[in-house]
Every structure is written in structure tokens, then in C-alpha cells.
Scaffold this active site. Structure first.
Site: not given
Ligand code: PEP
Ligand code: MG
Length: 603
Positions: A198, A305, A341, A440, A463-464, A474, A511
Site C-alpha cells: 500500500h 480506498r 469500498r 481477492e 493484488n491480494d 505482497r 481493480c
Molecule cells: C487488491 O487487493 O487488488 C485491491 C485492489 O485492493 P488493495 O490493493 O487495496 O488491497
Molecule cells: Mg485488496
């Protein structure tokens, strides 16, 4: 670690986290383990003030520990004794009085004096021939760390940096990043971190170049060193020679010129050559980003977010504050939609001042929807604010980290209760507001067919999903090379989710950072994703790519890609295809920049 000779050029290679090239002076800060960077003597007349500074840090530390203890979730309450022991350490004379004596006797600053006290306690512990007791020294160090942090808080906050510098840190938390004075800070580099941490995402949102995962940056860089930071490739040059400076200045110019030529066409829609349209939206973290989204041709906000309002302030934000913020976002972006979200705190996003209990494995801990369901007060306040804002634009609501049907039912039940509350109060909201979930967690992929019956849309958070499906942290630079969006398992999971959405007649967005990576676009089109949501900067590039592709071709390509068995094969195939289809990608320099801008691991 030996430092290089003063002035000698040295190159480090890290992970490109946020694009752009900067050349500037280094400023070292330490936000992880608070090192005693500051050892200095105190003037006789200032000693009382120094003691008071130390006492104040003790008071703050005590308040924090009590608050953490009181807010412990039920399932960890049995461990409250750990905090009791920390409170006892905090009151121990060896920590308090001895440190104060040292400040006064040795005329040294509080950090230095405390460090000396801790060293002494350590020596005593080491002599104890009992494993359990000697291992308690960790607790003493943890308490000392907290006091030091509270001392350093009064010493320097990142928001106070008011020179044009490049921050060099072992680590920065997302909260630290939000504190950066971006009119002053040119960018940052860190020892740890991965592409989709993040902190990296925050840097992109703030549009400051960043390189993470350099491992030895804080050891190799000296305060005031000249640095070149290439956020496109992950290169950092310490004390560059004249030649390198000229080369990078030219590179910087070329990149900006190219970016500008792409941005000029960013208001054209993302329609493939054969007429297939895909929505291109933005991920944002702050209200302040919305105008930039419009400027680059974003067709709405696919992911707001909302954590950062909670990270920014010491207190929990009020319903009114949240409502005003969401309302403004909805109004500015209208008639385009915004998907808000609900809170995704935890994982690598910690609101330190909320004193959420730190867990050993936070990514698998009390995060996101789990946290909200356990803290109904916080959750309901946010839901009320989102619902109220829905009367002022096109608002969708999305729950993060859903792992199964029960969580959706539970979250929707709270939502229904909140709606009834607003009905009773005769407060207006959009009764047809879409409610969706993020996919995710691998279990949500497996359950996607059933989940689709309960929601209006899916948004795949790669991402997750990559982190959980491939068991790759990550934010851990040591396994960053294995973080592979092109892993066949990930592609198959996305395919399964899209099929589930199709079967239920709901839409599916993506996303994760993958959505903004030019190399991924043909695959995502072929998979049938309806909406791509990404950091605003990538929007013009991605729109341009979509317009150069054919949907039919992308579908045919996908049939081949989905049969490949390794990430490397997928990557080789798709790089070749993309350079054939989008001729400008053949210019290797741009391809490198683009690849680096996105999230593709080099494997
Ligand atoms: C993800 O996990 O892909 C996502 C978009 O949410 P974040 O990156 O805020 O965990
Ligand atoms: Mg996420």
C-alpha cells in the site's frame, strides 16, 4: 556493510513502485525500528525540558498501551497479560528513574539515555540462566521502541520535512506516506516493500516517484548524497557522475514528452478496433485525486480506498466527516459512478493511532470486512455515511476481503439495518444502490458462482488474490520475483470468476494493479472483464492500448494463453503479441518503462 568512498558512483537495483525520474538530495529517516540517530548533549538550562519530554513520551506510551488493552478483540483477550507486563516494564524504575537520572547526570538527550538504560537491563537479563526470563528482554525492547517512537514523534514528523529532498527509509507505512509533504518531498526509496504494497500504491496516488525493496539503501546512502531515482526501472544511482546525470535528465524529458503525447488523447473512449467497449476507471485514496481522474479521462472511480481518512487522523472520523468526503467525491465525478469500498484496515494498512492490535500475521488476520463485522459501531458509521452520500451521485458500495457467502449475508444484514434506521429518520439515500464484493481471497473464487447470486457486481482484487493464491507476501521484497500476475493459476481464477458473473448476469471489474499494466490488457479483454480500474496515471496509456486492439483477436489469443503452463511462457507469448499489435511498444525503451510501471514480475 561498508559504505562506498565519498562521492563514488554506485547503483542499486530495487523494485519500481511509482513511475517518474527524479534527481535530488537524500534525506534519511528511520520509521521502522527507531534507531538512536540522534545522540546529543543537552545544555544545562534545557535539562528539565528534556526530562519533561521523556515523561510526556512515557505518558503517551501508557495511554496507548491501556487503549490497546481495552480494545482487544474477544478472541485475543486472554493475551491481555502481555500488555500488563508491558505496562509494568513501563513503570520499572530501571526504565523511568534511571533514564531520568542519566539525562540529568550525563546531560544527554532522552533517546540516548533510554538506550543506555535498555542496554543495562539487557546485560542483567543475559546473565539470568533461565530461557524464559532471558527471552523477556524482547518485551523490554518493544516497550522501549514504543517510547522511542513517541519521543521521535515530538522530534520530527514526516510532514515537517520542508526541503526538496528524496526520503531514504528502511520502511514507510502507508500512514507515514500520507504524512509526506508532497510539495516538498520529491520521492522516496526504501529497503523493504513490494510492488503492490500500500505504500507503493500511495506513492502512485501522490504521483511521487518511488523505488522500494532496495534492501541496503539506508546502509549505503549518506545524508545529503545526490541520488537519481528511476521509478520506471527501479534503479537508484548514489552520487552519480556527470555523465549519468545528463543521461537521466534526457531520459526524464523523453518520458515526460511521451507521457504528454499519450495524455492528450485520453478523453477518447476505450473502444477496441472492432467496437468492444471497456470501462476505464480509477482507483483513488483521497478526495483530492478526483479532479485528476477527470483530467486524464477516467470514466468514474472503480475503487475508492476509504482507509486513508482513518489513517490520517488520530481520532476516528465522524459520520459527518465521512459523509462530506464521500458526497464531494460523488458530486465531482457525477454522472460517472464511484465505487466506495468499506474499510479495509489491517494487512499492511494500519491505523497506528487507532491502536488496532498488531498481529503476527496481519495479512491473514482481523482485516477488512472481518474487522468491520467485529466492530459494528465503526462499520455502521461508515455505511450511514456512504448511504447518505448515495443521494448525491452514482454511488456503489463494495465489501473487501469477502471469503464466503456468510460474510456477505452478515455485511448485507448490517447494511439493511442501517437503511431502516435512515428510513426511520427520513434521511434520503439511493434505494437502488448497487452492492458488490471484492474477489481477492481464493475461497471467494471457488464460491464465485454462489456469491454472484447475492451481489450486483464483482471486482477482482488481484493484488491480494495473487498474494493469497500464490502464497507471496505482497510487501516482502524477497519473494517479489515470484509475484506473478501471469501465473496460469491467476488467469484461470479470473476466468472462473468472470464465468460465474456471466452466469448470474452481473458485471465484473478488475481493480488490482494488473488492470493498469499495458502488457495485461489484451489478456484481460480476452477474459471478458467489463471494467478496468487503475491508478489515474495509467489511464491514458491503457486507453491507448485498448484502442489498438481487437476484441475478437484478444479472445482468440486468450484461448492459446490459457493453455500455457508457466508464467514465463505466458509472459513471453504476450510480450511478443503486444509488440506486434501495438507497434510503439517495439521501442524497447518505452516497453521497459511500461513494464516497469506495471506490476509484471521479471520472470
Ligand atoms: C487488491 O487487493 O487488488 C485491491 C485492489 O485492493 P488493495 O490493493 O487495496 O488491497
Ligand atoms: Mg485488496
Amino acid at each position: 556493510m561498508t559504505k562506498q568512498e565519498p562521492g563514488q558512483q554506485k547503483t542499486l537495483k530495487g523494485i519500481a513502485a511509482s513511475p517518474g525520474i527524479i534527481i535530488g538530495k537524500a534525506h534519511l529517516v528511520d520509521r521502522s525500528k527507531v534507531k538512536i540517530l540522534y545522540q546529543y548533549l543537552i545544555d544545562e538550562r534545557e535539562l528539565e525540558k528534556e526530562v519533561e519530554r521523556f515523561r510526556e513520551a512515557l505518558r503517551i506510551t501508557e495511554d496507548q498501551l491501556i487503549k490497546v488493552k481495552n480494545q482487544m478483540p474477544d478472541q485475543v483477550k486472554e493475551h491481555a497479560f502481555i500488555l500488563d507486563s508491558h505496562l509494568m516494564i513501563l513503570k520499572d524504575r530501571k526504565v523511568t528513574d534511571y533514564t531520568i537520572d542519566r539525562i540529568l547526570d550525563e546531560k544527554i538527550n532522552a533517546e540516548w539515555a533510554l538506550k543506555k538504560s535498555i542496554e543495562e537491563i539487557k546485560e542483567i537479563f543475559e546473565q539470568i540462566d533461565d530461557d524464559y526470563i532471558s527471552s523477556r528482554i524482547n518485551d523490554v525492547e518493544l516497550v522501549a521502541d514504543r517510547i522511542l517512537r513517541n519521543l521521535s514523534e515530538s522530534y520530527q514528523s514526516l510532514s515537517e520535512i520542508d526541503e526538496r529532498v528524496i526520503i531514504v527509509a528502511h520502511d514507510l507505512s502507508p500512514a507515514d506516506t500520507t504524512e509526506l509533504n508532497i510539495s516538498k518531498v520529491m520521492g522516496f526509496i526504501t529497503d523493504v516493500g513490494g510492488k503492490t504494497s500500500h505504500t507503493a500504491i500511495m506513492a502512485q496516488a501522490l504521483e511521487i516517484p518511488a523505488v522500494v525493496g532496495l534492501e541496503t539503501a539506508t546502509a549505503e546512502v549518506e545524508e545529503g548524497d545526490l541520488l537519481i531515482v528511476d521509478g520506471n526501472t527501479g534503479q537508484v544511482i548514489i552520487n552519480p557522475e556527470e555523465r549519468a546525470i545528463i543521461e537521466y535528465e534526457e531520459k526524464q524529458l523523453r518520458f515526460e514528452r511521451y507521457r504528454w503525447s499519450v495524455t492528450r488523447a485520453s478523453h477518447l473512449p476505450a473502444v477496441t478496433k472492432d467496437g468492444h467497449r471497456v470501462a476505464i476507471r480509477a482507483n483513488i485514496e483521497f478526495l483530492e485525486e478526483v479532479t485528476a481522474v477527470k483530467d486524464v479521462g477516467g470514466e468514474g472511480i472503480g475503487l475508492y480506498r476509504t482507509e486513508f481518512l482513518y489513517l490520517r487522523s488520530k481520532e476516528l472520523p465522524s459520520e459527518e466527516e465521512l459523509f462530506e468526503d464521500y458526497k464531494e467525491v460523488a458530486e465531482i465525478i457525477y454522472p460517472a459512478p464511484v465505487t466506495i469500498r468499506t474499510l479495509d484496515l489491517g494487512g499492511d494498512k494500519f491505523a497506528s493511532d487507532l491502536d488496532i492490535v498488531r498481529e503476527i500475521n496481519p495479512a491473514l488476520g482481523l482485516r477488512a470486512i472481518r474487522f468491520c463485522l467485529r466492530e459494528p459501531g465503526i462499520f455502521r458509521t461508515q455505511l450511514r455515511a456512504i448511504l447518505r452520500a448515495s443521494a448525491f451521485g452514482s454511488v456503489k458500495l463494495m465489501f473487501p476481503m469477502i471469503s464466503g457467502v456468510q460474510e456477505v449475508l452478515d455485511a448485507k444484514e448490517v447494511l439493511e439495518e442501517v437503511k431502516k434506521e435512515l428510513d426511520r429518520e427520513k434521511v434520503d439515500y439511493d434505494r437502488n444502490m448497487d452492492v458488490g464484493i471484492m474477489i481477492e481471497v481464493p475461497s471467494a473464487v471457488a464460491m464465485s458462482e454462489m456469491l454472484a447470486r447475492h451481489v450486483d457486481f464483482f471486482s477482482i482484487g488481484t493484488n491480494d488474490l495473487i498474494q493469497y493464491a500464490l502464497a507471496i507476501d505482497r510487501i516482502n521484497e524477497h519473494v517479489a520475483y515470484m509475484y506473478q500476475p501471469f501465473h496460469p493459476a491467476i488467469l484461470r481464477m479470473i476466468q472462473q470468476v468472470v464465468e460465474a458473473a456471466r452466469g448470474a448476469g452481473i458485471s465484473v471489474a478488475l481493480c488490482g494493479e494488473m488492470a493498469g499494466d499495458p502488457l495485461c490488457i489484451a489478456i484481460l479483454l480476452g477474459l471478458g472483464i467489463d471494467e478496468l480500474s487503475m491508478n489515474a496515471r495509467s489511464i491514458p496509456f491503457v486507453k491507448r492500448i485498448v484502442r489498438s486492439l481487437s476484441f475478437e483477436e484478444a479472445r482468440r489469443d486468450l484461448e492459446k494463453v490459457i493453455e500455457l503452463s508457466t508464467a514465463r511462457d505466458v509472459r513471453t507469448y504476450i510480450t511478443q503479441r503486444m509488440t506486434d499489435l501495438v507497434p510503439e511498444l517495439e521501442e524497447k525503451e518505452y516497453l521497459e518503462d511500461w513494464v516497469a510501471e506495471g506490476q509484471i514480475a521479471e520472470q
